[in-house]
Design a protein around this motif. Structure first.
Motif, PDB file in Angstrom:
ATOM      1  N   GLU A   1      48.641 -33.188 -26.301  1.00  0.00           N
ATOM      2  CA  GLU A   1      49.236 -31.887 -25.038  1.00  0.00           C
ATOM      3  C   GLU A   1      50.192 -32.524 -24.328  1.00  0.00           C
ATOM      4  OE1 GLU A   1      45.981 -32.782 -25.773  1.00  0.00           O
ATOM      5  OE2 GLU A   1      45.251 -31.162 -26.773  1.00  0.00           O
TER       6      GLU A   1
ATOM      7  N   ILE B   1      53.981 -31.702 -25.330  1.00  0.00           N
ATOM      8  CA  ILE B   1      54.432 -30.360 -24.915  1.00  0.00           C
ATOM      9  C   ILE B   1      54.746 -30.477 -23.475  1.00  0.00           C
ATOM     10  CG2 ILE B   1      52.364 -29.121 -25.094  1.00  0.00           C
ATOM     11  CD1 ILE B   1      55.878 -27.719 -26.112  1.00  0.00           C
ATOM     12  N   LEU B   2      53.967 -30.902 -22.769  1.00  0.00           N
ATOM     13  CA  LEU B   2      54.017 -31.004 -21.225  1.00  0.00           C
ATOM     14  C   LEU B   2      55.276 -31.820 -20.840  1.00  0.00           C
ATOM     15  CD1 LEU B   2      50.129 -30.933 -20.091  1.00  0.00           C
ATOM     16  CD2 LEU B   2      51.823 -29.156 -20.152  1.00  0.00           C
TER      17      LEU B   2
ATOM     18  N   ARG C   1      58.467 -30.022 -21.833  1.00  0.00           N
ATOM     19  CA  ARG C   1      58.627 -28.945 -20.790  1.00  0.00           C
ATOM     20  C   ARG C   1      59.386 -29.487 -19.469  1.00  0.00           C
ATOM     21  NH1 ARG C   1      53.112 -25.585 -21.470  1.00  0.00           N
ATOM     22  NH2 ARG C   1      53.539 -24.820 -23.475  1.00  0.00           N
TER      23      ARG C   1
ATOM     24  N   ARG D   1      56.954 -14.915 -23.732  1.00  0.00           N
ATOM     25  CA  ARG D   1      56.103 -14.562 -24.754  1.00  0.00           C
ATOM     26  C   ARG D   1      55.767 -13.284 -24.987  1.00  0.00           C
ATOM     27  NH1 ARG D   1      51.126 -19.503 -23.854  1.00  0.00           N
ATOM     28  NH2 ARG D   1      52.619 -20.830 -24.533  1.00  0.00           N
TER      29      ARG D   1
ATOM     30  N   ARG E   1      56.330 -16.655 -18.106  1.00  0.00           N
ATOM     31  CA  ARG E   1      55.521 -17.791 -17.439  1.00  0.00           C
ATOM     32  C   ARG E   1      56.454 -18.890 -16.756  1.00  0.00           C
ATOM     33  NH1 ARG E   1      51.580 -21.503 -21.043  1.00  0.00           N
ATOM     34  NH2 ARG E   1      51.141 -23.067 -19.546  1.00  0.00           N
TER      35      ARG E   1
ATOM     36  N   TYR F   1      49.643 -27.579 -12.994  1.00  0.00           N
ATOM     37  CA  TYR F   1      49.984 -28.172 -13.979  1.00  0.00           C
ATOM     38  C   TYR F   1      50.628 -29.335 -13.641  1.00  0.00           C
ATOM     39  CZ  TYR F   1      48.699 -25.153 -18.000  1.00  0.00           C
ATOM     40  OH  TYR F   1      48.159 -24.343 -19.007  1.00  0.00           O
TER      41      TYR F   1
ATOM     42  N   ASP G   1      49.250 -18.902 -18.487  1.00  0.00           N
ATOM     43  CA  ASP G   1      48.715 -19.471 -19.554  1.00  0.00           C
ATOM     44  C   ASP G   1      47.678 -18.746 -20.171  1.00  0.00           C
ATOM     45  OD1 ASP G   1      47.927 -21.808 -21.733  1.00  0.00           O
ATOM     46  OD2 ASP G   1      46.346 -22.383 -20.110  1.00  0.00           O
TER      47      ASP G   1
HETATM   48  C1  IPM Z   1      50.234 -23.397 -24.253  1.00  0.00           C
HETATM   49  C2  IPM Z   1      49.073 -24.424 -24.386  1.00  0.00           C
HETATM   50  C3  IPM Z   1      49.344 -25.512 -23.496  1.00  0.00           C
HETATM   51  C4  IPM Z   1      49.406 -25.017 -22.135  1.00  0.00           C
HETATM   52  C5  IPM Z   1      48.660 -26.784 -23.611  1.00  0.00           C
HETATM   53  C6  IPM Z   1      48.751 -27.222 -25.088  1.00  0.00           C
HETATM   54  C7  IPM Z   1      48.943 -28.009 -22.687  1.00  0.00           C
HETATM   55  O1  IPM Z   1      47.934 -23.794 -24.027  1.00  0.00           O
HETATM   56  O2  IPM Z   1      51.385 -23.594 -24.380  1.00  0.00           O
HETATM   57  O3  IPM Z   1      49.779 -22.183 -23.706  1.00  0.00           O
HETATM   58  O4  IPM Z   1      48.271 -25.200 -21.233  1.00  0.00           O
HETATM   59  O5  IPM Z   1      50.533 -24.717 -21.553  1.00  0.00           O
END
Ligand code: IPM
Ligand code: MG
Length: 352
Positions: free
Chosen positions: A89, A92-93, A96, A106, A134, A141, A247
Protein backbone atom coordinates in the motif's frame (compact mmCIF):
# COMPACT_ATOMS: atom_id res chain seq x y z
CA UNK A 1 -4.38 20.79 -24.73
CA UNK A 2 -3.19 18.06 -27.05
CA UNK A 3 0.41 17.02 -27.02
CA UNK A 4 2.62 15.65 -29.75
CA UNK A 5 4.14 13.09 -27.47
CA UNK A 6 2.48 11.43 -24.53
CA UNK A 7 4.40 9.34 -22.09
CA UNK A 8 2.23 7.06 -19.97
CA UNK A 9 3.68 5.17 -17.03
CA UNK A 10 1.95 1.81 -16.64
CA UNK A 11 2.20 0.42 -13.11
CA UNK A 12 0.28 -2.84 -13.10
CA UNK A 13 1.19 -3.97 -9.58
CA UNK A 14 -0.22 -6.98 -7.75
CA UNK A 15 -3.04 -9.48 -7.99
CA UNK A 16 -5.38 -8.77 -10.87
CA UNK A 17 -3.52 -5.51 -11.63
CA UNK A 18 -1.49 -6.94 -14.56
CA UNK A 19 -4.51 -8.61 -16.21
CA UNK A 20 -6.74 -5.57 -16.10
CA UNK A 21 -4.08 -3.05 -17.15
CA UNK A 22 -3.16 -5.31 -20.08
CA UNK A 23 -6.67 -4.86 -21.46
CA UNK A 24 -6.65 -1.10 -20.86
CA UNK A 25 -3.36 -0.88 -22.74
CA UNK A 26 -4.89 -2.81 -25.65
CA UNK A 27 -7.70 -0.27 -25.75
CA UNK A 28 -5.25 2.65 -25.73
CA UNK A 29 -3.20 1.06 -28.49
CA UNK A 30 -6.29 0.47 -30.59
CA UNK A 31 -6.99 4.21 -30.55
CA UNK A 32 -3.81 4.66 -32.52
CA UNK A 33 -2.86 7.88 -30.75
CA UNK A 34 0.14 9.50 -32.32
CA UNK A 35 3.11 9.93 -30.03
CA UNK A 36 1.83 7.55 -27.37
CA UNK A 37 4.66 5.97 -25.41
CA UNK A 38 4.06 3.43 -22.65
CA UNK A 39 6.66 2.79 -19.97
CA UNK A 40 6.22 0.03 -17.40
CA UNK A 41 7.28 0.22 -13.78
CA UNK A 42 7.13 -2.01 -10.69
CA UNK A 43 4.92 -1.19 -7.70
CA UNK A 44 3.54 -2.99 -4.67
CA UNK A 45 4.33 -6.45 -3.40
CA UNK A 46 5.85 -7.51 -6.71
CA UNK A 47 8.20 -4.53 -6.55
CA UNK A 48 9.13 -5.43 -2.99
CA UNK A 49 10.06 -8.94 -4.06
CA UNK A 50 12.09 -7.68 -7.00
CA UNK A 51 13.72 -4.57 -5.55
CA UNK A 52 13.16 -4.76 -1.78
CA UNK A 53 10.80 -1.77 -1.81
CA UNK A 54 7.13 -1.31 -2.86
CA UNK A 55 7.97 1.99 -4.57
CA UNK A 56 11.52 1.68 -5.91
CA UNK A 57 13.43 4.81 -6.89
CA UNK A 58 13.38 3.79 -10.57
CA UNK A 59 9.59 3.58 -10.50
CA UNK A 60 9.33 7.04 -9.00
CA UNK A 61 11.65 8.32 -11.69
CA UNK A 62 9.49 6.82 -14.44
CA UNK A 63 6.46 8.45 -12.79
CA UNK A 64 8.13 11.85 -12.72
CA UNK A 65 9.08 11.60 -16.39
CA UNK A 66 5.54 10.71 -17.49
CA UNK A 67 2.49 12.79 -18.42
CA UNK A 68 0.20 10.43 -16.54
CA UNK A 69 0.16 7.10 -14.74
CA UNK A 70 -2.13 4.17 -15.44
CA UNK A 71 -2.22 2.14 -12.26
CA UNK A 72 -3.51 -1.38 -11.68
CA UNK A 73 -3.66 -2.41 -8.03
CA UNK A 74 -1.41 -3.07 -5.05
CA UNK A 75 -2.01 -5.42 -2.15
CA UNK A 76 -0.61 -8.78 -1.27
CA UNK A 77 -1.40 -10.77 1.88
CA UNK A 78 2.01 -12.36 1.87
CA UNK A 79 3.44 -8.93 2.73
CA UNK A 80 1.25 -8.44 5.82
CA UNK A 81 4.11 -9.30 8.17
CA UNK A 82 6.38 -6.57 6.78
CA UNK A 83 7.02 -3.31 8.55
CA UNK A 84 4.49 -0.72 7.47
CA UNK A 85 6.85 1.27 5.24
CA UNK A 86 7.54 -1.85 3.16
CA UNK A 87 3.96 -2.93 2.59
CA UNK A 88 2.45 -2.79 -0.92
CA UNK A 89 0.00 0.00 0.00
CA UNK A 90 2.93 2.31 0.55
CA UNK A 91 3.42 2.37 -3.23
CA UNK A 92 0.16 4.19 -3.83
CA UNK A 93 0.45 6.34 -0.72
CA UNK A 94 4.03 7.25 -1.71
CA UNK A 95 3.05 8.16 -5.27
CA UNK A 96 0.20 10.34 -3.99
CA UNK A 97 2.51 12.21 -1.64
CA UNK A 98 5.64 12.41 -3.79
CA UNK A 99 3.76 13.58 -6.87
CA UNK A 100 1.38 15.92 -5.07
CA UNK A 101 -1.69 13.97 -6.20
CA UNK A 102 -4.04 15.78 -3.85
CA UNK A 103 -7.42 15.45 -5.56
CA UNK A 104 -9.09 12.10 -5.91
CA UNK A 105 -12.12 12.06 -8.19
CA UNK A 106 -14.36 9.05 -7.76
CA UNK A 107 -17.48 9.18 -9.90
CA UNK A 108 -20.29 6.70 -9.21
CA UNK A 109 -23.34 6.13 -11.33
CA UNK A 110 -25.46 3.19 -12.31
CA UNK A 111 -24.89 2.02 -15.84
CA UNK A 112 -28.16 1.68 -17.74
CA UNK A 113 -29.42 -1.88 -17.55
CA UNK A 114 -27.45 -2.71 -14.41
CA UNK A 115 -29.97 -1.32 -11.90
CA UNK A 116 -30.69 -4.77 -10.51
CA UNK A 117 -27.12 -5.41 -9.45
CA UNK A 118 -27.03 -3.06 -6.52
CA UNK A 119 -28.03 -4.01 -3.02
CA UNK A 120 -30.26 -0.93 -2.96
CA UNK A 121 -33.71 -0.98 -4.48
CA UNK A 122 -33.34 -0.35 -8.22
CA UNK A 123 -35.56 2.76 -8.10
CA UNK A 124 -33.21 4.28 -5.48
CA UNK A 125 -29.98 3.20 -7.13
CA UNK A 126 -30.92 4.28 -10.64
CA UNK A 127 -30.94 7.91 -9.48
CA UNK A 128 -27.27 7.83 -8.43
CA UNK A 129 -24.97 10.06 -10.41
CA UNK A 130 -22.45 11.51 -8.03
CA UNK A 131 -18.82 12.45 -7.80
CA UNK A 132 -16.77 12.10 -4.65
CA UNK A 133 -13.86 14.54 -4.46
CA UNK A 134 -11.56 13.15 -1.80
CA UNK A 135 -8.51 15.01 -0.47
CA UNK A 136 -5.54 12.70 -0.85
CA UNK A 137 -2.43 14.31 0.60
CA UNK A 138 -3.32 15.08 4.18
CA UNK A 139 -5.46 14.07 7.15
CA UNK A 140 -4.73 11.24 9.52
CA UNK A 141 -3.19 9.31 6.61
CA UNK A 142 -0.07 11.43 6.53
CA UNK A 143 0.07 12.83 10.05
CA UNK A 144 2.59 11.76 12.63
CA UNK A 145 1.82 8.33 13.97
CA UNK A 146 3.32 5.84 16.29
CA UNK A 147 3.11 3.11 18.88
CA UNK A 148 4.12 3.82 22.44
CA UNK A 149 3.94 2.33 25.88
CA UNK A 150 2.16 4.47 28.43
CA UNK A 151 3.51 4.98 31.92
CA UNK A 152 1.17 2.37 33.30
CA UNK A 153 2.49 -0.15 30.80
CA UNK A 154 -0.44 -0.14 28.36
CA UNK A 155 0.47 -0.03 24.68
CA UNK A 156 -1.04 2.81 22.65
CA UNK A 157 -1.26 3.38 18.91
CA UNK A 158 -1.78 6.98 17.79
CA UNK A 159 -2.28 8.89 14.53
CA UNK A 160 -2.46 12.63 14.22
CA UNK A 161 -5.34 14.12 12.23
CA UNK A 162 -4.86 17.62 10.85
CA UNK A 163 -5.63 19.85 7.89
CA UNK A 164 -4.01 23.18 7.16
CA UNK A 165 -6.17 25.84 5.52
CA UNK A 166 -4.30 25.84 2.21
CA UNK A 167 -4.86 22.09 1.90
CA UNK A 168 -8.60 22.56 2.40
CA UNK A 169 -8.76 25.54 0.08
CA UNK A 170 -7.04 23.64 -2.71
CA UNK A 171 -9.39 20.65 -2.62
CA UNK A 172 -12.42 22.92 -2.15
CA UNK A 173 -11.49 24.75 -5.33
CA UNK A 174 -11.26 21.44 -7.20
CA UNK A 175 -14.66 20.39 -5.88
CA UNK A 176 -16.40 23.70 -6.65
CA UNK A 177 -14.93 23.63 -10.15
CA UNK A 178 -16.19 20.07 -10.63
CA UNK A 179 -19.62 21.11 -9.38
CA UNK A 180 -19.69 23.99 -11.88
CA UNK A 181 -19.35 21.41 -14.65
CA UNK A 182 -22.18 19.29 -13.24
CA UNK A 183 -25.41 20.11 -11.39
CA UNK A 184 -23.81 22.86 -9.27
CA UNK A 185 -24.52 21.21 -5.95
CA UNK A 186 -21.71 20.58 -3.51
CA UNK A 187 -22.01 18.75 -0.21
CA UNK A 188 -19.03 19.08 2.11
CA UNK A 189 -18.74 16.14 4.49
CA UNK A 190 -17.01 16.52 7.85
CA UNK A 191 -17.36 15.76 11.56
CA UNK A 192 -17.38 19.35 12.76
CA UNK A 193 -19.55 18.49 15.76
CA UNK A 194 -16.57 16.65 17.26
CA UNK A 195 -13.31 17.42 15.45
CA UNK A 196 -11.33 20.68 15.29
CA UNK A 197 -9.85 19.48 12.00
CA UNK A 198 -13.37 19.39 10.62
CA UNK A 199 -14.29 22.79 12.05
CA UNK A 200 -11.44 24.37 10.12
CA UNK A 201 -12.41 22.34 7.07
CA UNK A 202 -15.95 23.70 7.23
CA UNK A 203 -14.85 27.31 7.84
CA UNK A 204 -12.50 27.25 4.85
CA UNK A 205 -15.02 25.57 2.54
CA UNK A 206 -17.47 28.36 3.40
CA UNK A 207 -14.81 30.99 2.63
CA UNK A 208 -14.05 29.39 -0.74
CA UNK A 209 -17.77 29.14 -1.56
CA UNK A 210 -17.88 32.96 -1.89
CA UNK A 211 -15.95 32.57 -5.14
CA UNK A 212 -18.58 30.19 -6.51
CA UNK A 213 -21.92 31.88 -5.91
CA UNK A 214 -23.63 29.66 -8.48
CA UNK A 215 -22.88 26.49 -6.56
CA UNK A 216 -25.34 25.47 -3.87
CA UNK A 217 -23.22 24.43 -0.87
CA UNK A 218 -24.40 22.20 1.95
CA UNK A 219 -22.62 20.55 4.88
CA UNK A 220 -23.18 17.12 6.30
CA UNK A 221 -21.66 15.15 9.15
CA UNK A 222 -19.99 12.01 7.91
CA UNK A 223 -22.23 9.63 9.85
CA UNK A 224 -25.29 11.23 8.32
CA UNK A 225 -23.63 11.18 4.90
CA UNK A 226 -23.12 7.42 5.24
CA UNK A 227 -26.82 7.11 5.98
CA UNK A 228 -27.98 9.43 3.19
CA UNK A 229 -25.81 7.53 0.69
CA UNK A 230 -28.05 4.51 1.10
CA UNK A 231 -31.26 6.36 1.89
CA UNK A 232 -31.39 8.97 -0.84
CA UNK A 233 -28.18 8.86 -2.87
CA UNK A 234 -29.83 10.53 -5.84
CA UNK A 235 -29.79 13.81 -3.89
CA UNK A 236 -25.99 14.08 -4.13
CA UNK A 237 -24.17 15.73 -6.98
CA UNK A 238 -20.61 16.43 -5.82
CA UNK A 239 -19.33 15.44 -2.38
CA UNK A 240 -16.08 16.91 -1.06
CA UNK A 241 -14.40 15.40 1.95
CA UNK A 242 -11.12 14.58 3.65
CA UNK A 243 -8.86 11.62 3.07
CA UNK A 244 -10.22 9.21 5.67
CA UNK A 245 -13.93 9.94 5.27
CA UNK A 246 -13.48 9.89 1.50
CA UNK A 247 -11.85 6.49 1.62
CA UNK A 248 -14.82 5.04 3.45
CA UNK A 249 -17.62 6.86 1.63
CA UNK A 250 -16.20 6.09 -1.80
CA UNK A 251 -16.23 2.36 -1.12
CA UNK A 252 -19.78 2.70 0.10
CA UNK A 253 -20.81 4.66 -2.99
CA UNK A 254 -19.26 2.01 -5.20
CA UNK A 255 -21.46 -0.65 -3.64
CA UNK A 256 -24.52 1.57 -3.98
CA UNK A 257 -24.06 1.34 -7.74
CA UNK A 258 -23.39 -2.37 -7.42
CA UNK A 259 -20.48 -2.79 -9.72
CA UNK A 260 -17.09 -2.13 -8.23
CA UNK A 261 -15.61 -3.61 -11.42
CA UNK A 262 -16.86 -0.59 -13.36
CA UNK A 263 -15.64 2.29 -11.23
CA UNK A 264 -12.69 4.36 -12.34
CA UNK A 265 -10.83 7.07 -10.47
CA UNK A 266 -8.43 9.89 -11.05
CA UNK A 267 -5.87 11.29 -8.62
CA UNK A 268 -4.81 14.70 -9.81
CA UNK A 269 -1.93 17.01 -9.08
CA UNK A 270 -1.92 20.73 -9.70
CA UNK A 271 -1.93 21.11 -13.51
CA UNK A 272 -2.69 18.15 -15.75
CA UNK A 273 -0.63 15.36 -14.23
CA UNK A 274 -2.64 12.50 -12.77
CA UNK A 275 -2.73 8.87 -11.74
CA UNK A 276 -5.64 6.76 -12.92
CA UNK A 277 -6.74 3.54 -11.29
CA UNK A 278 -9.73 1.30 -10.90
CA UNK A 279 -11.14 1.63 -7.42
CA UNK A 280 -11.21 -2.12 -6.84
CA UNK A 281 -8.15 -3.62 -5.25
CA UNK A 282 -5.83 -6.45 -6.18
CA UNK A 283 -8.46 -9.21 -5.60
CA UNK A 284 -5.91 -11.93 -4.83
CA UNK A 285 -8.64 -14.60 -4.77
CA UNK A 286 -9.21 -14.34 -8.52
CA UNK A 287 -5.76 -13.15 -9.60
CA UNK A 288 -4.18 -14.85 -12.60
CA UNK A 289 -7.36 -16.67 -13.55
CA UNK A 290 -8.53 -14.37 -16.31
CA UNK A 291 -11.75 -13.68 -14.43
CA UNK A 292 -11.30 -10.03 -13.42
CA UNK A 293 -13.40 -7.37 -15.08
CA UNK A 294 -11.03 -4.89 -16.77
CA UNK A 295 -13.74 -2.29 -17.43
CA UNK A 296 -12.86 -0.11 -14.42
CA UNK A 297 -9.27 0.11 -15.62
CA UNK A 298 -10.37 0.74 -19.19
CA UNK A 299 -12.62 3.55 -17.92
CA UNK A 300 -9.70 4.88 -15.87
CA UNK A 301 -7.72 5.08 -19.09
CA UNK A 302 -10.59 7.14 -20.52
CA UNK A 303 -10.38 9.52 -17.55
CA UNK A 304 -6.66 9.79 -18.20
CA UNK A 305 -7.20 10.82 -21.80
CA UNK A 306 -9.70 13.43 -20.63
CA UNK A 307 -7.94 14.97 -17.65
CA UNK A 308 -4.24 14.60 -18.40
CA UNK A 309 -4.00 14.46 -22.18
CA UNK A 310 -6.83 16.70 -23.34
CA UNK A 311 -8.28 13.95 -25.53
CA UNK A 312 -11.96 14.30 -24.69
CA UNK A 313 -13.17 12.77 -27.94
CA UNK A 314 -11.17 9.60 -27.48
CA UNK A 315 -12.24 9.38 -23.84
CA UNK A 316 -15.87 9.44 -24.92
CA UNK A 317 -15.15 6.78 -27.55
CA UNK A 318 -13.87 4.44 -24.86
CA UNK A 319 -16.79 5.16 -22.56
CA UNK A 320 -19.26 4.51 -25.34
CA UNK A 321 -17.53 1.27 -26.29
CA UNK A 322 -17.74 0.05 -22.69
CA UNK A 323 -21.41 1.02 -22.44
CA UNK A 324 -22.12 -0.74 -25.75
CA UNK A 325 -20.35 -3.90 -24.60
CA UNK A 326 -22.38 -3.89 -21.39
CA UNK A 327 -25.59 -3.29 -23.30
CA UNK A 328 -24.74 -6.28 -25.50
CA UNK A 329 -24.56 -8.42 -22.38
CA UNK A 330 -20.78 -8.61 -22.02
CA UNK A 331 -20.46 -8.90 -18.25
CA UNK A 332 -17.79 -10.09 -15.90
CA UNK A 333 -18.39 -12.29 -12.89
CA UNK A 334 -18.69 -9.18 -10.69
CA UNK A 335 -21.84 -8.30 -12.66
CA UNK A 336 -23.26 -11.80 -12.56
CA UNK A 337 -21.99 -12.57 -16.08
CA UNK A 338 -19.45 -15.06 -17.31
CA UNK A 339 -17.18 -13.04 -19.61
CA UNK A 340 -13.49 -13.31 -18.84
CA UNK A 341 -10.88 -10.56 -18.72
CA UNK A 342 -9.61 -11.02 -22.26
CA UNK A 343 -13.09 -11.48 -23.70
CA UNK A 344 -14.24 -8.21 -22.15
CA UNK A 345 -11.15 -6.48 -23.52
CA UNK A 346 -11.95 -7.90 -26.99
CA UNK A 347 -15.56 -6.70 -26.74
CA UNK A 348 -14.51 -3.15 -25.92
CA UNK A 349 -11.76 -3.05 -28.55
CA UNK A 350 -14.21 -4.29 -31.21
CA UNK A 351 -16.65 -1.52 -30.39
CA UNK A 352 -14.19 1.35 -30.50
C1 IPM B 1 -7.99 3.55 -1.71
C2 IPM B 1 -7.33 2.47 -0.90
C3 IPM B 1 -6.06 3.03 -0.29
C4 IPM B 1 -6.47 4.14 0.66
C5 IPM B 1 -5.17 1.96 0.41
C6 IPM B 1 -4.78 0.87 -0.54
C7 IPM B 1 -3.97 2.59 1.05
O1 IPM B 1 -8.21 1.95 0.05
O2 IPM B 1 -7.38 4.03 -2.68
O3 IPM B 1 -9.11 3.92 -1.39
O4 IPM B 1 -6.78 3.88 1.83
O5 IPM B 1 -6.48 5.28 0.23
MG1 MG C 1 -10.14 2.72 -0.08
Amino acid sequence: MTKNSMRIAVFAGDGIGPEVTEQAVRVLEKLDLSGLELVEGDVGGMAYRKHGHPLPAETLEIARSADAILFGAVGDFSCDHLERHLRPEQAILGLRKELGLFANLRPARVFPGLEDLTTLRPEVASKIDLLIVRELNGDVYFGEKGMRVLEDGRRQGWDMMSYAEDEVRRIANTAFTAAMGRDRKLCSVDKANVLETSQLWRDVVIEVSKEYPEVELSHMYVDNAAMQLVKNPGAFDVIVTGNLFGDILSDQASMCVGSIGLLASASLAEGTFGLYEPIHGSAPDIAGKGLANPMATILSAAMMLRHSLGLEEQAVRIEKAVAAALAAGVKGGDLGGSSGTREIGDAVVERL
